[in-house]
Design an enzyme around this catalytic site. Sequence first.
Site, PDB file in Angstrom:
ATOM      1  N   HIS A   1      79.710-122.755  33.726  1.00 51.59           N
ATOM      2  CA  HIS A   1      78.482-122.690  32.936  1.00 51.59           C
ATOM      3  C   HIS A   1      78.651-123.299  31.543  1.00 51.59           C
ATOM      4  O   HIS A   1      77.779-123.196  30.696  1.00 51.59           O
ATOM      5  CB  HIS A   1      78.059-121.217  32.817  1.00 51.59           C
ATOM      6  CG  HIS A   1      76.667-121.000  32.340  1.00 51.59           C
ATOM      7  ND1 HIS A   1      76.374-120.347  31.157  1.00 51.59           N
ATOM      8  CD2 HIS A   1      75.468-121.353  32.864  1.00 51.59           C
ATOM      9  CE1 HIS A   1      75.068-120.283  30.990  1.00 51.59           C
ATOM     10  NE2 HIS A   1      74.490-120.892  32.006  1.00 51.59           N
TER      11      HIS A   1
ATOM     12  N   LYS B   1      79.039-125.973  28.366  1.00 54.38           N
ATOM     13  CA  LYS B   1      78.413-127.199  27.879  1.00 54.38           C
ATOM     14  C   LYS B   1      79.316-127.752  26.783  1.00 54.38           C
ATOM     15  O   LYS B   1      79.367-127.204  25.675  1.00 54.38           O
ATOM     16  CB  LYS B   1      77.013-126.949  27.311  1.00 54.38           C
ATOM     17  CG  LYS B   1      75.955-126.575  28.344  1.00 54.38           C
ATOM     18  CD  LYS B   1      75.872-125.096  28.549  1.00 54.38           C
ATOM     19  CE  LYS B   1      74.795-124.737  29.567  1.00 54.38           C
ATOM     20  NZ  LYS B   1      74.841-123.313  29.935  1.00 54.38           N
TER      21      LYS B   1
ATOM     22  N   ASP C   1      86.472-138.712  21.191  1.00 54.53           N
ATOM     23  CA  ASP C   1      87.666-139.159  20.457  1.00 54.53           C
ATOM     24  C   ASP C   1      88.435-138.019  19.799  1.00 54.53           C
ATOM     25  O   ASP C   1      89.251-138.263  18.898  1.00 54.53           O
ATOM     26  CB  ASP C   1      87.288-140.199  19.394  1.00 54.53           C
ATOM     27  CG  ASP C   1      86.858-141.525  20.010  1.00 54.53           C
ATOM     28  OD1 ASP C   1      87.066-141.710  21.221  1.00 54.53           O
ATOM     29  OD2 ASP C   1      86.306-142.367  19.279  1.00 54.53           O
TER      30      ASP C   1
ATOM     31  N   HIS D   1      66.170-120.289  25.598  1.00 47.24           N
ATOM     32  CA  HIS D   1      67.422-120.441  26.337  1.00 47.24           C
ATOM     33  C   HIS D   1      68.642-120.346  25.421  1.00 47.24           C
ATOM     34  O   HIS D   1      69.780-120.453  25.879  1.00 47.24           O
ATOM     35  CB  HIS D   1      67.418-121.789  27.072  1.00 47.24           C
ATOM     36  CG  HIS D   1      68.505-121.941  28.083  1.00 47.24           C
ATOM     37  ND1 HIS D   1      69.601-122.772  27.888  1.00 47.24           N
ATOM     38  CD2 HIS D   1      68.687-121.381  29.304  1.00 47.24           C
ATOM     39  CE1 HIS D   1      70.387-122.726  28.941  1.00 47.24           C
ATOM     40  NE2 HIS D   1      69.869-121.883  29.822  1.00 47.24           N
TER      41      HIS D   1
ATOM     42  N   LYS E   1      71.685-118.999  23.110  1.00 39.58           N
ATOM     43  CA  LYS E   1      72.614-117.863  23.199  1.00 39.58           C
ATOM     44  C   LYS E   1      73.410-117.810  21.902  1.00 39.58           C
ATOM     45  O   LYS E   1      74.373-118.571  21.719  1.00 39.58           O
ATOM     46  CB  LYS E   1      73.584-118.039  24.373  1.00 39.58           C
ATOM     47  CG  LYS E   1      72.924-118.429  25.718  1.00 39.58           C
ATOM     48  CD  LYS E   1      73.036-119.889  25.965  1.00 39.58           C
ATOM     49  CE  LYS E   1      72.740-120.328  27.381  1.00 39.58           C
ATOM     50  NZ  LYS E   1      71.823-119.635  28.182  1.00 39.58           N
TER      51      LYS E   1
ATOM     52  N   ASP F   1      75.088-110.812   9.030  1.00 38.90           N
ATOM     53  CA  ASP F   1      75.359-110.600   7.602  1.00 38.90           C
ATOM     54  C   ASP F   1      75.495-111.887   6.789  1.00 38.90           C
ATOM     55  O   ASP F   1      76.134-111.884   5.724  1.00 38.90           O
ATOM     56  CB  ASP F   1      76.636-109.764   7.424  1.00 38.90           C
ATOM     57  CG  ASP F   1      76.475-108.342   7.924  1.00 38.90           C
ATOM     58  OD1 ASP F   1      75.336-107.937   8.207  1.00 38.90           O
ATOM     59  OD2 ASP F   1      77.491-107.635   8.035  1.00 38.90           O
TER      60      ASP F   1
END
Length: 506
Positions: free
Chosen positions: A247, A249, A254, A424, A426, A431
């Site tokens: 899952h 991404k 480089d 979508h 996450k 603080d």
Amino acid sequence: MNTRQHAASGLRLALLILFILLQLSALAGVLLFFQKKFTWFYAACEVLSFLAALYILQEDENPSYKIPWILVTLLLPLLGGPAYLLYGRVHPSRAERRREAALIEQLDKASTHLPETACDVPPEMERQVDYLRRVAEAPVYANTQVEYFPEGDAFFAALLRELLTAERFIFLEYYIIHPGKLWDSVLEILKEKARQGVDVRVAFDAVGCIETLPPGFPAQMELAGIACCAFNRFNSLLSARFNNRDHRKICVIDGRVGFTGGINLADEYANLITRFGHWKDTAVLLRGEAVWSLTTAFLTMWGLMRDVHEDFRLYLPPSDCPPAPGLVQPFADTPRDQEPVGLTAYCNMLAAARRYVWITTPYLVPDHVLVTALTTAAKSGVDVRIVTPGVPDKKLVYRLTRSYYPVLLRAGVRIFEYTPGFLHAKQFLSDDRCAIVGTINLDYRSLCHHYECAAWMCDVPALANIRADFEQLFPQCREITPELSRRQSRGHRLLVAVLRIFSPML
């Protein structure tokens, strides 16, 4: 994707479902045959199911995960025990352990060539930093610039810009790749860079892309000079690994620039097409020393998928990273080690918060540990806010998400639903000091079953942009009140009760 490709993807999904049904039917048929012919066989299964339940009970697992498996084992003695042995836990084979050890050895060799940079960790952040460093083997870095993207269109503009600058290598690892305007733009650059001699690699999840990519996609990429690999192809239902998906991404260019966050390579993430209203998602760009952790996360997964051993030192980051304030600690999570890194990192933030913790998640299906952490923080006077989608992409999960509202609201947690569409993103923000942006949802599948990644950040200037994004987000939401959360029929409550029991298995 053209009509022929859509048809091929649909046929592939239909064949997969048919294959699963055939395997289940064959297994059920064999067991029913034995049940009818041999009474003693059924009695033996009853005994074995009880023993299996005892075995599950003593396993070092989250109780929220044990309960549904124990119920299945006791209610379905013919299927429950074998199902747990097949799907309940992932046990790496001897060959896989050797492969992992070789990859760790390469990582250790390469890491000795990194320049030593002193990181002044604030005392109140030491618990989080030490946990990620010791348990997740995730170093903490200084000298890393962070750029925050509150929407998909800004992310893709930066991604295309950075891809054009690649001279040595480009690594892409995404759960979903969907041909369209955005992917076509990325692919055009990847092909040109491959022609220039740049090492271009693309990894994707076989199930995540089952409806988006044609069966011959890896071969097409290889013909264009792009190394390509699908994670965990479906071979048999009788495999626990099928339950674990990649899952993550990740994009690394480089070794000097890295991207992560919730955004996949598909048009809806930049609202070029409409699915479930306005699509809200976020990502971060890292520039500097911390990119090394994203590089090694990709190389490790690539080595596991392709069974290759390569010298990680070839992909070290530049040694002239410009100074930047704050700390960045990218980390990866894997189901193979039975350690819920993402869950613990989130709970550490909640425990350390003094003023507020603001959260976005598309799926809110917390286990008892996370519910306790959220409610304890709220009861202690911390301003805990959670933003979930107002327009769902999965209706059953949406119902399940809403079923957790009452217990959180009673503790003082504030819950908001993003009314323009599907959220979508996450991320956690606490603080004005630290944040996590990554791929990890607040459900058991993401926290325990999937391969995930994220970046923990402390005292970086981009935190102000994350806070500003939250402050613009709240007015676009409907705040959930106790009265709204109680408006459920008895049938709905019964359905949700069943879903909640088995949610860790979904």
